[in-house]
Design an enzyme around this catalytic site. Structure first.
Site, PDB file in Angstrom:
ATOM      1  N   ASP A  39      64.635   1.843 -23.172  1.00  0.00           N
ATOM      2  CA  ASP A  39      63.992   2.478 -22.021  1.00  0.00           C
ATOM      3  C   ASP A  39      64.514   1.953 -20.687  1.00  0.00           C
ATOM      4  O   ASP A  39      64.207   2.519 -19.633  1.00  0.00           O
ATOM      5  CB  ASP A  39      62.474   2.289 -22.088  1.00  0.00           C
ATOM      6  CG  ASP A  39      61.818   3.221 -23.094  1.00  0.00           C
ATOM      7  OD1 ASP A  39      62.463   4.208 -23.502  1.00  0.00           O
ATOM      8  OD2 ASP A  39      60.668   2.957 -23.491  1.00  0.00           O
ATOM      9  N   SER A  69      61.549   3.325 -33.271  1.00  0.00           N
ATOM     10  CA  SER A  69      60.707   2.230 -33.774  1.00  0.00           C
ATOM     11  C   SER A  69      59.254   2.645 -33.854  1.00  0.00           C
ATOM     12  O   SER A  69      58.450   2.000 -34.536  1.00  0.00           O
ATOM     13  CB  SER A  69      60.844   1.003 -32.863  1.00  0.00           C
ATOM     14  OG  SER A  69      60.313   1.283 -31.578  1.00  0.00           O
TER      15      SER A  69
END
Length: 409
Positions: free
Chosen positions: A289, A146
């Site tokens: 993450d 992204s």
């Protein structure tokens, strides 16, 4: 022999922690401050390595920049320099030169940029001849980083014709794009996001004063520790309900792994509840993450799991999926990558190594997500522990303050 830390857990966990500032917000704020020629300093700016390399680049009088292992800085600075008059060279660490950047570079070239690969086609280092970009209409895959999309969005208002971006396939890490758009809007720039199409017309940024939130991804490691220690209670200062960070979803996800979250004026208090699901399922497409934190937590709690939406983990600081499989095996957990974007642990165990030494692969999140394994095994060795400086420089000091014993070897 590389530096090692041997970690011993405390008998109980009750502490207060000042988390690092979000590097995701910090790095966006630095780019937006530069684009708006802002006179305002950024408050609570991250002191991590990923942010420092970007600060150093903006303060440099050279036209050559070494962003080391900072992926965000590489992507954001490449797009920024493409629209800045001058000739620039940007390089990084050996691993950074193995991380593909062609989706961003080829899109920038289609928008009018002049960029050359100096070594391997499709990868850094890069030579950039900066100028005002024409802009226009482009197509970009959504199942890559992204950061490519965010990098393009932030420079879009300065393009002659603005930017029309058509994002194909499922969008990975969508909250990070929302974060970018929200921070752009704070600077007075309007975007139109309809389905998988984002339109940014030519506009001028306003100067604003940014205040960076504490990092919710860093909070996840404390959630993991609280989940593993009965009676644990940790106060995390500065976190609030209406965060711009997608990883704030950790509050909901960890409720299935025995951690409650109470919002208080000074931040949040997280507590162990002794509860937990029998099997953990989640699509991490919006929070990649967090995947390492949850893989480690589930294994250490003996909770089988099935993760999807983690395809972007293969092009991070390391191939995080392969790294998790390798390192958790040392502690006796046999994980499987059934197909790209999926990771599973069905409860299968193997004989753990007598004193496992966890390799970190130049990846801060490998160190921080696996260190709490010491709570289960009684002790754990972490190789190259200083990698945490990439996002959470005080991680080991905070662990010591919380009662962990850390021996340098």
């Amino acid at each position: 022999m590389p530096l090692q830390y041997k970690i011993y857990p405390p008998d109980a966990l009750r502490t207060t922690v000042q988390l690092p500032a979000s590097k995701s917000m910090s790095n966006r704020a630095l780019i937006l401050n530069a684009l708006s020629l802002s006179p305002y300093p950024i408050r609570n700016l991250s002191d991590c390595e990923d942010t420092q390399v970007l600060i150093d680049a903006f303060n440099s009088k050279s036209n050559q920049f070494d962003i080391k292992a900072a992926g965000t800085a590489m992507r954001f600075l490449t797009a920024f320099l493409a629209g800045m008059e001058g000739e620039w060279i940007i390089k990084g660490s050996k691993r950074m030169h193995e991380r593909p950047i062609y989706p961003l570079v080829e899109t920038l070239i289609a928008l009018g940029a002049e960029i050359d690969y100096l070594e391997k086609e499709g990868y850094p280092p890069l030579k950039i001849k900066g100028k005002r970009l024409k802009g226009g209409e482009v197509y970009l895959s959504g199942n890559i980083s992204s950061q490519f999309i965010s990098a393009l969005l932030m420079i879009a208002p300065g393009m002659e014709n603005g930017l029309v971006m058509h994002i194909e396939n499922e969008i990975v890490s969508k909250p990070y794009i929302h974060l970018t758009v929200s921070m752009m809007e704070k600077c007075g720039v309007q975007t139109k996001w309809d389905g998988n199409d984002i339109v940014v017309k030519p506009q001028v940024y306003n100067s604003v004063e940014f205040v960076v939130e504490p990092d919710w991804t860093a909070a996840s490691y404390w959630y993991e520790m609280v989940s593993l220690i009965p009676g644990a209670e940790v106060t995390l200062k500065g976190l609030g309900r209406n965060s711009l960070q997608g990883d704030s979803n950790v509050t909901n996800l960890f409720s299935d792994l025995g951690v409650t979250t109470e919002f208080v004026p000074e931040g949040i208090i997280i507590r162990n509840t002794k509860k937990g699901t029998k099997k953990f399922f989640h699509d991490f497409v919006n929070e990649p993450d967090l995947a390492q934190t949850f893989a480690a937590t589930c294994c250490f709690k003996g909770i089988p799991f099935l993760f999807s939406g983690i395809q972007s983990l293969k092009i991070k600081e390391t191939d995080r999926v392969a790294a998790l499989i390798n390192e958790l095996k040392k502690s006796g957990y046999l994980l499987k990558e059934n197909e790209i974007g999926m990771l599973e642990w069905d409860g299968e165990r193997c004989l753990p190594e007598k004193e496992p030494a966890i390799d970190t692969y130049d990846d801060h999140r490998m160190a921080m997500s696996l260190a709490p394994g010491a709570i289960v095994s009684g002790s754990l060795i972490i190789n190259d522990p200083k990698v945490v400086s990439k996002s959470y420089p005080d991680f080991w000091n905070d662990l010591k303050q919380a009662g962990f014993t850390i021996e340098e070897r």
